[in-house]
Structures are given as C-alpha cells and as structure tokens.
Design an enzyme around this catalytic site. Structure first.
Site, PDB file in Angstrom:
ATOM      1  N   SER A   1      35.622  10.808  79.800  1.00  0.00           N
ATOM      2  CA  SER A   1      35.632   9.524  79.100  1.00  0.00           C
ATOM      3  C   SER A   1      34.263   9.228  78.516  1.00  0.00           C
ATOM      4  O   SER A   1      34.153   8.666  77.434  1.00  0.00           O
ATOM      5  CB  SER A   1      36.026   8.401  80.063  1.00  0.00           C
TER       6      SER A   1
ATOM      7  N   HIS B   1      38.162  14.780  74.341  1.00  0.00           N
ATOM      8  CA  HIS B   1      38.588  13.522  74.949  1.00  0.00           C
ATOM      9  C   HIS B   1      40.035  13.254  74.534  1.00  0.00           C
ATOM     10  O   HIS B   1      40.307  12.741  73.452  1.00  0.00           O
ATOM     11  CB  HIS B   1      37.636  12.395  74.507  1.00  0.00           C
TER      12      HIS B   1
ATOM     13  N   GLU C   1      39.609  13.192  70.440  1.00  0.00           N
ATOM     14  CA  GLU C   1      38.204  13.021  70.035  1.00  0.00           C
ATOM     15  C   GLU C   1      37.458  14.271  70.515  1.00  0.00           C
ATOM     16  O   GLU C   1      37.381  14.528  71.717  1.00  0.00           O
ATOM     17  CB  GLU C   1      37.639  11.757  70.693  1.00  0.00           C
TER      18      GLU C   1
ATOM     19  N   ASN D   1      35.088   5.368  73.648  1.00  0.00           N
ATOM     20  CA  ASN D   1      34.863   4.657  74.907  1.00  0.00           C
ATOM     21  C   ASN D   1      33.620   3.777  74.934  1.00  0.00           C
ATOM     22  O   ASN D   1      33.507   2.914  75.789  1.00  0.00           O
ATOM     23  CB  ASN D   1      34.862   5.635  76.077  1.00  0.00           C
TER      24      ASN D   1
HETATM   25  P1  NAD Z   1      42.515  11.251  88.236  1.00  0.00           P
HETATM   26  O1  NAD Z   1      41.761  10.530  89.285  1.00  0.00           O
HETATM   27  O2  NAD Z   1      43.931  10.882  87.960  1.00  0.00           O
HETATM   28  O3  NAD Z   1      42.508  12.830  88.562  1.00  0.00           O
HETATM   29  C1  NAD Z   1      41.354  13.558  88.888  1.00  0.00           C
HETATM   30  C2  NAD Z   1      41.770  14.794  89.690  1.00  0.00           C
HETATM   31  O4  NAD Z   1      40.600  15.620  89.917  1.00  0.00           O
HETATM   32  C3  NAD Z   1      42.355  14.487  91.076  1.00  0.00           C
HETATM   33  O5  NAD Z   1      43.635  15.090  91.192  1.00  0.00           O
HETATM   34  C4  NAD Z   1      41.349  15.132  92.050  1.00  0.00           C
HETATM   35  O6  NAD Z   1      41.962  15.665  93.216  1.00  0.00           O
HETATM   36  C5  NAD Z   1      40.770  16.239  91.185  1.00  0.00           C
HETATM   37  N1  NAD Z   1      39.502  16.776  91.628  1.00  0.00           N
HETATM   38  C6  NAD Z   1      38.445  16.117  92.187  1.00  0.00           C
HETATM   39  N2  NAD Z   1      37.448  16.988  92.457  1.00  0.00           N
HETATM   40  C7  NAD Z   1      37.883  18.222  92.060  1.00  0.00           C
HETATM   41  C8  NAD Z   1      37.314  19.517  92.077  1.00  0.00           C
HETATM   42  N3  NAD Z   1      36.086  19.727  92.539  1.00  0.00           N
HETATM   43  N4  NAD Z   1      38.055  20.542  91.577  1.00  0.00           N
HETATM   44  C9  NAD Z   1      39.301  20.343  91.095  1.00  0.00           C
HETATM   45  N5  NAD Z   1      39.885  19.141  91.067  1.00  0.00           N
HETATM   46  C10 NAD Z   1      39.193  18.086  91.535  1.00  0.00           C
HETATM   47  O7  NAD Z   1      41.637  11.138  86.896  1.00  0.00           O
HETATM   48  P2  NAD Z   1      42.119  11.257  85.367  1.00  0.00           P
HETATM   49  O8  NAD Z   1      42.480   9.931  84.864  1.00  0.00           O
HETATM   50  O9  NAD Z   1      43.088  12.387  85.232  1.00  0.00           O
HETATM   51  O10 NAD Z   1      40.723  11.638  84.669  1.00  0.00           O
HETATM   52  C11 NAD Z   1      40.215  12.966  84.639  1.00  0.00           C
HETATM   53  C12 NAD Z   1      39.119  13.053  83.602  1.00  0.00           C
HETATM   54  O11 NAD Z   1      39.662  12.750  82.315  1.00  0.00           O
HETATM   55  C13 NAD Z   1      37.962  12.074  83.849  1.00  0.00           C
HETATM   56  O12 NAD Z   1      36.739  12.643  83.464  1.00  0.00           O
HETATM   57  C14 NAD Z   1      38.340  10.922  82.937  1.00  0.00           C
HETATM   58  O13 NAD Z   1      37.219  10.163  82.536  1.00  0.00           O
HETATM   59  C15 NAD Z   1      38.949  11.667  81.749  1.00  0.00           C
HETATM   60  N6  NAD Z   1      39.871  10.910  80.916  1.00  0.00           N
HETATM   61  C16 NAD Z   1      40.769  10.018  81.455  1.00  0.00           C
HETATM   62  C17 NAD Z   1      41.642   9.332  80.622  1.00  0.00           C
HETATM   63  C18 NAD Z   1      42.684   8.377  81.181  1.00  0.00           C
HETATM   64  O14 NAD Z   1      43.341   7.699  80.392  1.00  0.00           O
HETATM   65  N7  NAD Z   1      42.892   8.308  82.476  1.00  0.00           N
HETATM   66  C19 NAD Z   1      41.620   9.546  79.244  1.00  0.00           C
HETATM   67  C20 NAD Z   1      40.726  10.488  78.735  1.00  0.00           C
HETATM   68  C21 NAD Z   1      39.857  11.168  79.578  1.00  0.00           C
END
Ligand code: NAD
Length: 290
Positions: A123, A144, A156, A194
């Site tokens: 993000s 992104h 993005e 963001n």
């Molecule tokens: P989430 O919390 O739903 O999932 C994150 C996952 O990462 C979890 O399943 C966790 O177990 C896993 N994890 C943690 N440490 C780990 C490791 N060392 N190795 C492998 N897996 C590991 O989060 P999310 O919403 O899926 O976000 C993930 C990324 O995408 C973040 O950087 C977030 O900023 C970005 N993002 C999120 C969105 C959104 O709308 N939620 C949109 C764009 C980007």
C-alpha cells in the site's frame, strides 16, 4: 490457455490480496505456488477463492471461463518457501510491516531464479527500500493491486530507483495475461493512490470520532455528492482497518509528517478486533466474516 513466459508464478502471503492475486492468475491459466507462514491462512484463502469462483459462476451465466475445480487445481498452497525455486515471476503480498517484508526478501532472493522479477504488492512501502533488501533491485517493481483483485482492471505500477525498463515490460506482460493494465508512477511512499486515500479514510474516521456525523452519513455524502461508488469508511472496511493503520504508520514514519497520524478511534477499533469485512465488523456490521 497457459502462457509460455509465465508458466508458474509465486505468490507470497495468502491474505485478502494474495488470495485474489492467486485466483486471478489461475483463472488466466497460470500455475501458482501460494506461500504463507500460516496453514490457516492458506486454508482460508482456498475457501475464499472457491466462494469467489462460485459467485462469479452465478453472475456469469454465459458459462465462459474455466471450471472452479480446474482453477483451484492450478493453485498449489504451501508453507515451504523452497517451493519457489522454479518460479518465473513472484508477487509478494505479506502484511504491510517493514520488519516482515525485510525478512521475506533476502529469503526469496536466495531461493528464486536470478532472472525472476519480484513484484511488491504494497500500500505504501517504498519499492526502492524493498529493492535494497535484494541483490536484484533492478528486478524489483511495485504492483499495487486493488481489491477485489479479479474484478479490478487497473494496477498502480511503481518504478523503484533501480527498476529497469525491461522489468517494467515484463510486469506489463504479466498484467496483460491477468487481463489488467498498469499505470506507471514513480516511487515515493504511498505512491499516488494511497497518499490521497489513506489521508481521506483517516480524516473520515476523525469525523466519526468527533461525532460530526455517523459513518453512514459520511459515506452517503461522498456517494451522492461526488459520485463515488463507495464512501471512505466502506472503503476502509473493504481494505481492512489493520492495513489502513499499518499504512498510515508507514507514511507517518516515511515522511516524518504528523498529517499521517492515525486517528485514535482507528487504533481502538483495530485493538478491539474490528477490522472491517475480513473480521465481520468494522464501521459496518457484515454479520459473518466475508
Ligand atoms: P492480510 O493481513 O489479509 O494478509 C497478509 C498475509 O501475510 C497473512 O495471511 C499472513 O499470514 C501472511 N504473512 C505474514 N508474514 C508472512 C511471511 N513472513 N511469509 C509469508 N506470509 C506471511 O493483508 P492484505 O490485505 O492481503 O495485504 C497484503 C499486502 O497488500 C500489504 O502490503 C497491503 O498493504 C497490500 N495491499 C492491500 C490492499 C487491500 O485492499 N487490503 C490493497 C492493495 C495492497
């Protein structure tokens, strides 16, 4: 279907975004190795992909696309990073916390083929900073993705300091396989979307905390007056309030600017386990975890 250049893509992190990315790739005929540290996260991802495919099947009565079983068969789930040894491209989606990303990159750098591109789905975190964790900063790029990944046609794409044109081209080709287009922007924390969105959501939380208006009215104003499809608080619930909090903390730390200071109500809701849709309740009640 199937693609010669991208036969197998590694997806690291199987949360909201990792599951969506894996599904989108598998639906595009690409084999996926989906890695998470938590077996429960992998099980939950498989269940949510199955559910999403079922919903798509209901809405897409024309019968187009692969069968859910065929799509799921293309996704191999594992907690073993070593299975990423043969991937053609990798998309990382672990939690939005620097120490976690900092642990993942040296590991995948040692395991994946040297020519493999690492796409950071983040993000806010600087792509240049992530690149510095590897011996291949020229092959590290930001992607992104938007949520829900399979339904959003634009990504993005962030060019880090060392990211090459070749890496951007490879990334564009993979996005095209996924049915998506990239908009390339330069690298500063939060990028374009963001830096604006996180401030907007945070300010909307301040409005609720200050009792200027309830969440429904804040969102209704944005939808009816500005034609937004969703209000800022609904968007926060969709993204995940923990991810919003983590993102604001990254922005505050990166710019040393107090304008990104998270609203105390946001912190309180995260502490209480009200994470939005993924936990079943945030600013709105979703009944069950969705
Ligand atoms: P989430 O919390 O739903 O999932 C994150 C996952 O990462 C979890 O399943 C966790 O177990 C896993 N994890 C943690 N440490 C780990 C490791 N060392 N190795 C492998 N897996 C590991 O989060 P999310 O919403 O899926 O976000 C993930 C990324 O995408 C973040 O950087 C977030 O900023 C970005 N993002 C999120 C969105 C959104 O709308 N939620 C949109 C764009 C980007």
């Amino acid at each position: 279907m199937g693609d010669m250049e991208f036969k197998t893509v590694g997806v690291v992190g199987a949360g909201v975004m990792g599951a969506g990315v894996a599904q989108n790739l598998a639906q595009s005929g690409v084999d996926v190795i989906l890695v998470d540290i938590a077996t429960e996260a992998l099980d939950k991802a498989t269940a949510s992909i199955r559910q999403s495919l079922r919903m798509q099947g209901l809405f897409n009565k024309s019968g187009g696309g692969a069968k859910p079983a065929e799509v799921l068969a293309r996704i191999r789930t594992t907690t073993d990073y070593d299975e990423l040894a043969g991937v053609d491209f990798l998309i990382e989606n672990v939690v939005e916390r620097w120490p976690v990303k900092a642990e993942v990159y040296p590991k995948i750098d040692a395991i994946c083929p040297p020519e493999c591109v690492f796409a950071v789905n983040t993000s806010c975190i600087s792509i240049t900073k992530v690149g510095s964790l590897t011996r291949r900063p020229e092959r590290v790029v930001g992607t992104h993705f938007m949520n829900p990944v399979p339904l959003k046609p634009v990504v993005e794409v962030i060019r880090g300091f060392h990211t090459t044109d070749e890496t951007l081209d490879t990334t564009r080709r993979l996005l095209a396989v996924m049915g998506k287009e990239g908009i390339v922007v330069q690298d500063l924390p939060g990028f374009v979307s963001n830096r604006v969105l996180m401030l907007t959501i945070n300010e909307a939380v301040w409005l609720v905390q200050d009792q200027v208006a309830p969440a429904e009215d804040v969102d209704r104003l944005f939808k009816t007056c500005f034609g937004h499809k969703m209000g800022p608080l609904e968007t926060g619930d969709l993204i995940g309030l923990d991810t919003i909090l983590d993102s604001l903390l990254v922005l505050e730390e990166s710019y040393r600017d107090s304008k990104f200071r998270p609203c105390p109500l946001l912190q309180k809701m995260v502490d209480a386990g009200l994470l939005g849709r993924k936990s079943g309740r945030g600013f709105y009640d979703y009944g069950i975890s969705v």
